[in-house]
Design a protein around this motif. Structure first.
Motif, PDB file in Angstrom:
ATOM      1  N   ARG A 114       0.793  -0.994  -0.011  1.00 57.42           N
ATOM      2  CA  ARG A 114       0.060   0.087   0.127  1.00 57.42           C
ATOM      3  C   ARG A 114       0.899   1.358  -0.048  1.00 57.42           C
ATOM      4  NH1 ARG A 114      -3.563   0.434  -2.411  1.00 57.42           N
ATOM      5  NH2 ARG A 114      -5.100  -0.726  -1.323  1.00 57.42           N
ATOM      6  N   ARG A 115       2.056   1.248   0.708  1.00 55.75           N
ATOM      7  CA  ARG A 115       2.649   2.610   0.863  1.00 55.75           C
ATOM      8  C   ARG A 115       3.597   2.774  -0.611  1.00 55.75           C
ATOM      9  NH1 ARG A 115       4.797   0.556   6.076  1.00 55.75           N
ATOM     10  NH2 ARG A 115       3.805   1.633   7.761  1.00 55.75           N
ATOM     11  N   LEU A 116       3.469   1.521  -1.229  1.00 51.18           N
ATOM     12  CA  LEU A 116       4.171   1.816  -2.679  1.00 51.18           C
ATOM     13  C   LEU A 116       3.210   2.009  -3.820  1.00 51.18           C
ATOM     14  CD1 LEU A 116       6.928  -1.077  -2.514  1.00 51.18           C
ATOM     15  CD2 LEU A 116       7.361   1.336  -2.373  1.00 51.18           C
ATOM     16  N   GLU A 175      -0.556   3.306  -3.954  1.00 48.65           N
ATOM     17  CA  GLU A 175      -2.024   3.884  -3.182  1.00 48.65           C
ATOM     18  C   GLU A 175      -3.217   3.340  -4.171  1.00 48.65           C
ATOM     19  OE1 GLU A 175      -2.322   5.224  -0.617  1.00 48.65           O
ATOM     20  OE2 GLU A 175      -4.064   5.902  -0.592  1.00 48.65           O
ATOM     21  N   GLN A 176      -3.044   2.793  -5.400  1.00 49.76           N
ATOM     22  CA  GLN A 176      -4.115   2.754  -6.509  1.00 49.76           C
ATOM     23  C   GLN A 176      -4.472   0.989  -6.423  1.00 49.76           C
ATOM     24  OE1 GLN A 176      -5.930   4.926  -7.277  1.00 49.76           O
ATOM     25  NE2 GLN A 176      -4.306   6.400  -6.785  1.00 49.76           N
ATOM     26  N   ARG A 212      -5.913   2.232   7.898  1.00 48.17           N
ATOM     27  CA  ARG A 212      -4.632   2.816   7.762  1.00 48.17           C
ATOM     28  C   ARG A 212      -4.419   2.548   6.507  1.00 48.17           C
ATOM     29  NH1 ARG A 212      -0.979   3.592  12.091  1.00 48.17           N
ATOM     30  NH2 ARG A 212      -2.947   4.621  12.705  1.00 48.17           N
ATOM     31  N   PHE A 213      -4.401   1.435   5.796  1.00 44.82           N
ATOM     32  CA  PHE A 213      -3.780   0.968   4.392  1.00 44.82           C
ATOM     33  C   PHE A 213      -4.797   0.531   3.511  1.00 44.82           C
ATOM     34  CE2 PHE A 213      -0.887  -0.187   7.977  1.00 44.82           C
ATOM     35  CZ  PHE A 213       0.473   0.662   7.504  1.00 44.82           C
ATOM     36  N   ARG A 235      11.586   7.905  -2.222  1.00 43.94           N
ATOM     37  CA  ARG A 235      10.291   7.685  -1.667  1.00 43.94           C
ATOM     38  C   ARG A 235       9.753   8.137  -0.327  1.00 43.94           C
ATOM     39  NH1 ARG A 235      11.648   2.421  -3.494  1.00 43.94           N
ATOM     40  NH2 ARG A 235      12.609   1.797  -1.483  1.00 43.94           N
ATOM     41  N   TYR A 286       5.214   8.654   7.785  1.00 45.05           N
ATOM     42  CA  TYR A 286       5.741   8.185   6.369  1.00 45.05           C
ATOM     43  C   TYR A 286       4.259   7.584   5.827  1.00 45.05           C
ATOM     44  CZ  TYR A 286       7.421   4.120   3.752  1.00 45.05           C
ATOM     45  OH  TYR A 286       7.911   3.186   2.817  1.00 45.05           O
ATOM     46  N   THR A 287       3.391   6.942   6.357  1.00 47.63           N
ATOM     47  CA  THR A 287       2.289   6.325   5.560  1.00 47.63           C
ATOM     48  C   THR A 287       1.668   7.521   4.989  1.00 47.63           C
ATOM     49  OG1 THR A 287       2.244   4.634   7.033  1.00 47.63           O
ATOM     50  CG2 THR A 287       0.260   5.140   5.937  1.00 47.63           C
ATOM     51  N   ARG A 301       3.287   8.928   1.992  1.00 45.43           N
ATOM     52  CA  ARG A 301       3.125   7.945   0.849  1.00 45.43           C
ATOM     53  C   ARG A 301       1.608   8.167   0.257  1.00 45.43           C
ATOM     54  NH1 ARG A 301       6.743   7.136  -2.061  1.00 45.43           N
ATOM     55  NH2 ARG A 301       5.441   5.732  -2.856  1.00 45.43           N
ATOM     56  N   ILE A 302       0.813   8.231   1.281  1.00 46.21           N
ATOM     57  CA  ILE A 302      -0.684   8.394   0.538  1.00 46.21           C
ATOM     58  C   ILE A 302      -0.615   9.922  -0.205  1.00 46.21           C
ATOM     59  CG2 ILE A 302      -2.869   9.204   1.166  1.00 46.21           C
ATOM     60  CD1 ILE A 302      -2.629   7.119   3.715  1.00 46.21           C
ATOM     61  N   GLN A 339       1.451  10.137  -3.690  1.00 46.65           N
ATOM     62  CA  GLN A 339       0.816   9.291  -4.634  1.00 46.65           C
ATOM     63  C   GLN A 339      -0.411   9.975  -5.059  1.00 46.65           C
ATOM     64  OE1 GLN A 339       1.006   4.820  -4.641  1.00 46.65           O
ATOM     65  NE2 GLN A 339       1.866   5.169  -2.589  1.00 46.65           N
ATOM     66  N   HIS A 340      -0.919  10.955  -4.350  1.00 43.35           N
ATOM     67  CA  HIS A 340      -2.174  11.910  -4.811  1.00 43.35           C
ATOM     68  C   HIS A 340      -1.638  12.992  -5.405  1.00 43.35           C
ATOM     69  CE1 HIS A 340      -4.649   8.801  -2.580  1.00 43.35           C
ATOM     70  NE2 HIS A 340      -5.415   9.119  -3.619  1.00 43.35           N
TER      71      HIS A 340
END
Lengths: 553, 553
Positions: free
Chosen positions: A22-24, A26-27, A71-72, B457, B525-526, B529-530, B533-534
């Motif tokens: 998920r961290r890598l 998002e889609q 969260r994920f 990243r 960090y999470t 990443r979200i 990616q947006h």
């Protein structure tokens, strides 16, 4: 277009892969299937919950499906067993408690089914009080039995990590415990000349060990009060143990029966075979954790090492590869650690047993350094064994002690990861202040001894060689003080204290090989240097009298 | 013909060299000169003896001249100061308490004179109750003063290792202690964003810190009872502290004045210059220990790092070279550790201050992992800072915590010794069971964070950058829960919990850089990443709110 990734198994490697994916990405659509109720629980903590060291059950549940969703954005489906994989159609069959059987398609599939306890076909093995420990349900059942306080005695079958951790934890509850182990000793990562530390600690805490023995059958003793039904454990040597609870911890096997029809290549014992990107023989199907076969980092041979650390690392590597990042797993080196009441045991790399099987020649050294400066309070001895090959390359290490064992094995494990030689250990600059170490850390000391052996300045023998010592061609010399000698010594040895050695050289026969020993090996080394420079052919007992007494138990 | 080797100084490096030389060469004539009474004493233990942690004085005396003679056939001459070296005639002048001045010839000379406390020319510094701590005589004198129980208050001048260890030990005796340090913070190996852990621990135990302040003069207060004479310590900021005892621990300088006429090359601050075989510019003269200049292992620049570990290693290397074995010293990396009451601080490699002086660009990460699995009792947080260069090469690390700090810094120190990158830390297979670590060890976690930064990243900011944050071009987002936010947050931050972030993206301005933070950096960090990616430009506070609060003290 977004990727659809299915993950089979929600503990350790599976949960790690899901979060990293998920961290890598998002889609991506990520679905995690777990056969049982709980994902990502603290499986290494289960014995300690039963032993009341961990008192809050909720702490065992590291992640919940709800939290993984929030969260994920992971679709976690519990009570959902994956029963078949159809790689031709890139789909799986799921057996859901609520929905029945259904199919789910994937772009990528990650297998993290884990390993399950071995259940050998022993007569009488099916009984509510004969149980193994794999998941939260097992834990709850065992905890309930223990809480009933009807358990006065337990038999643990199997002296591996889980068996010994269970034995310790049951003993902490004042339950009498007998461990039955078919091999001559418990805890296979340790060689026979080291394991006495562990076995003594267990026996000192009242645990009975039945070594080199195995269960022949379980006899169910009917009682009037059915709750207190006991079991008679019949052993192969003809004895029997009446007990209230049997823990089966004989070992584990990969839980891969569901892959039988899948065309996914399995090893001879059912482990999933993967390459260094964690990919199976089938494109887009990856596998991690206790269910896979790995390459041993040191020997480069195929093996299976079910440990949580590697499983988590593999989960991350799989996620990287699915997300298009190149990432490889370089192998498992078997770094492990176990608490045994007040003692710690730790090991990394290969032991002598493995090296002999692989026919790799090696050197062994034993030493007994203090955990920190001896003039600072509470220093305690560490029994450290280091193994290296004829070129000096580190192959493995084992240690027992009350303090500082984890640190030294972690340092050596790190050195092994960088392909270090034992001589490299002499150069490590480790943190020193009296409460923590010595100016020459135990790891440095191991390096010095290894360096001397490689340079042929020191020849050693191990305690086990004493049994084959050619009496007529050797002289065994105790170089400790006369007082130490009189308190106990190796049969057949004469006493010449190292501090008198230079003046008493004429008592020794130059035509014989001189085998010297002291208490831990250091004075013996000094004596061997004196003797060899005076023309004697000499060897020193590595680890000294202390290693001798522990290896002959 | 046998070699004649003279060794100047019998502590640490000198004693190590003597013992190793004898093991390598039974025939050599080895003479060790020590100015004072004692050789090979436990100099790192002296503060703990004064503080009554070590109660048996005899334990401080690791080796005696008699034992060195018996065991190693070393001619130890105490109360024998070497006052001149005549390399043209290969001889030295010895000033003996018993024999007066005499000459002694050598084939090889080993200099291990050590370092002595700095005594700046401060008015009033010469007074029986203003003292430093270098040897057993100093220790006995200080111990006697403390035992008189007339010491209610002490001032420690200098916040280096010895000063802080003395402060702790005096405080353990219930003496009120003030530490005066001219720099803005104590313990120079630590950066300003880490040192608050140490300073808080000291203050929590009642030690007063006078930072960024220095002694202007010492005023001797005459009392009727001469034994209770007090000292008024006048500080540069105009205040004064009345005290019963002053410990001078400002720093040390190489004790090399006796080499002035010797033609042995010295550095600008008087350190002996040696090559990697520990040989000076003059053939057959070697030097080791606190008196020499060394190459820093990480920066490859010249430096002086007075530590016992390197001194002992150097002693062994000198012996090897004199005995004809080729052996080189690869440099000192500054691995150090200090106990501060219940806290441990440890560091290795270069800190930010050193890197800035050397103009080496670097990345910094902060993390706050638990010492072991949080579900197992007594886990405690470790504040860990890791520094690496733009290619990922590890440059240094610093840590504070109650448990497991020594292990993690030793592992990183080992990795640094092998030239590791921060990414290599992801692959270390360290020992894991719940009482000792987590499946992903803190060192692995540092590797993961570093790896993400190198791969772009994850972009981070450090707490100190908040002061320069361009308010109009950035949004500061607290991604912790609302409850955590309400308990305290960074001024100017808005609250969007990470678990709500996907649904609240429209609250954020894509034209601004988003600076996120959480408690320790993981949820941040999470969140980062979200957000990235947006399509957001985002940075995460490394170490989170916890590092922020500690760095702003």
């Amino acid at each position: 277009m977004s990727k659809k990734i299915l993950i089979v198994g929600g503990v350790a490697g599976g949960a790690s892969a899901a979060a990293r994916l998920r961290r890598l990405d998002e889609q991506a659509e990520i679905v995690l299937f777990e056969r049982d109720e709980h994902i990502s629980f603290a499986n290494c903590g289960l014995p300690y919950y039963i032993g009341d060291t961990i008192t809050d059950r909720s702490k065992l549940l590291v992640q919940t499906p709800q939290a993984m969703k929030q969260r994920f954005n992971i679709d976690v489906r519990i009570f959902s067993e994956v029963v078949a994989i159809h790689s031709d159609t890139k789909s799986i069959t799921v057996r859901s408690k609520d929905r029945g059987d259904y199919e789910e398609s994937y772009d990528y599939l990650v297998l993290s089914p884990g390993a399950k306890p071995l259940m050998p076909p022993i007569e009488g093995i099916h009984h509510p009080k004969i149980t193994s420990l794999r998941n939260i349900a097992d834990t709850d059942r065992m905890k309930a039995l223990v809480n009933e306080q009807t358990i006065q005695h337990a038999v643990v079958v199997g002296g591996g990590f889980i068996g010994i951790e269970m034995a310790e934890n049951l003993r902490e509850l004042n339950i009498d415990v007998t461990v039955v182990e078919a091999a001559p000793h418990i805890l296979a990562p340790y060689d026979t000349d080291m394991i006495a530390y562990a076995e003594q600690e267990l026996m000192n805490h009242g645990i009975q060990l039945e070594l080199g023995n195995a269960v022949a059958s379980f006899e169910h003793l009917k009682q009037e009060d059915n709750n207190n039904e006991q079991i008679n454990v019949h052993l192969k040597n003809g004895t029997a143990i009446t007990t209230d609870l049997v823990i089966l911890a004989i070992g584990v096997q990969p839980d891969t029966a569901f892959l039988k029809e899948s065309n996914i290549a399995l090893g001879t014992r059912g482990h999933i075979l993967v390459n260094d990107a964690m990919e199976t023989n089938i494109a887009n199907i990856y596998a991690v954790g206790d269910a896979i076969e790995v390459t041993h980092f040191v020997s480069n041979t195929a093996t299976a090492i079910p440990l949580a650390g590697p499983a988590n690392k593999q989960g991350r590597i799989v996620a990287d590869n699915i997300a298009g990042l190149s990432s490889t797993y370089k192998g498992t080196q078997g770094s492990s650690i176990i608490k045994l009441f007040d003692l710690t045991g730790a090991a990394t790399g290969l032991n002598e047993r493995a090296l002999q099987q692989l026919a790799i020649p090696y050197h062994v050294i034993h030493l007994h350094p203090a955990s920190h400066a001896t003039y600072y309070p509470d220093a305690s001895p560490i029994a450290l064994k280091v193994i290296f090959d004829e070129q000096g390359k580190l192959l493995g290490a084992q240690a027992f002690g009350k303090d500082g064992v984890d640190k030294r094995i972690d340092v050596i494990a790190t050195a092994i990861r960088f392909g270090a030689s034992v001589t490299d250990l002499t150069e490590l600059e480790l943190c020193y202040a009296p409460p923590y170490s010595s100016a020459k850390d135990p790891v440095n000391m191991a390096g010095y001894i290894g360096h001397n052996i490689l340079a042929d300045r020191l020849r050693v023998f191990v305690a086990n060689e004493l049994a084959e010592r050619p009496i007529d061609e050797t002289v065994l010399v105790d170089v400790r003080t006369k007082e130490e000698h009189d308190r106990g010594h190796i049969a057949g040895s004469i006493s010449i204290p190292v501090d008198e050695l230079r003046d008493r050289l004429d008592e020794l026969d130059k035509n014989k090989e001189i085998w010297v020993y002291c208490q831990v090996g250091l004075r013996g080394y000094t004596a061997s240097r004196i003797l060899s420079q005076h023309g004697f052919n000499v060897r020193n007992l590595t680890g000294g009298y202390k290693s001798y007494t522990m290896s002959s138990l």
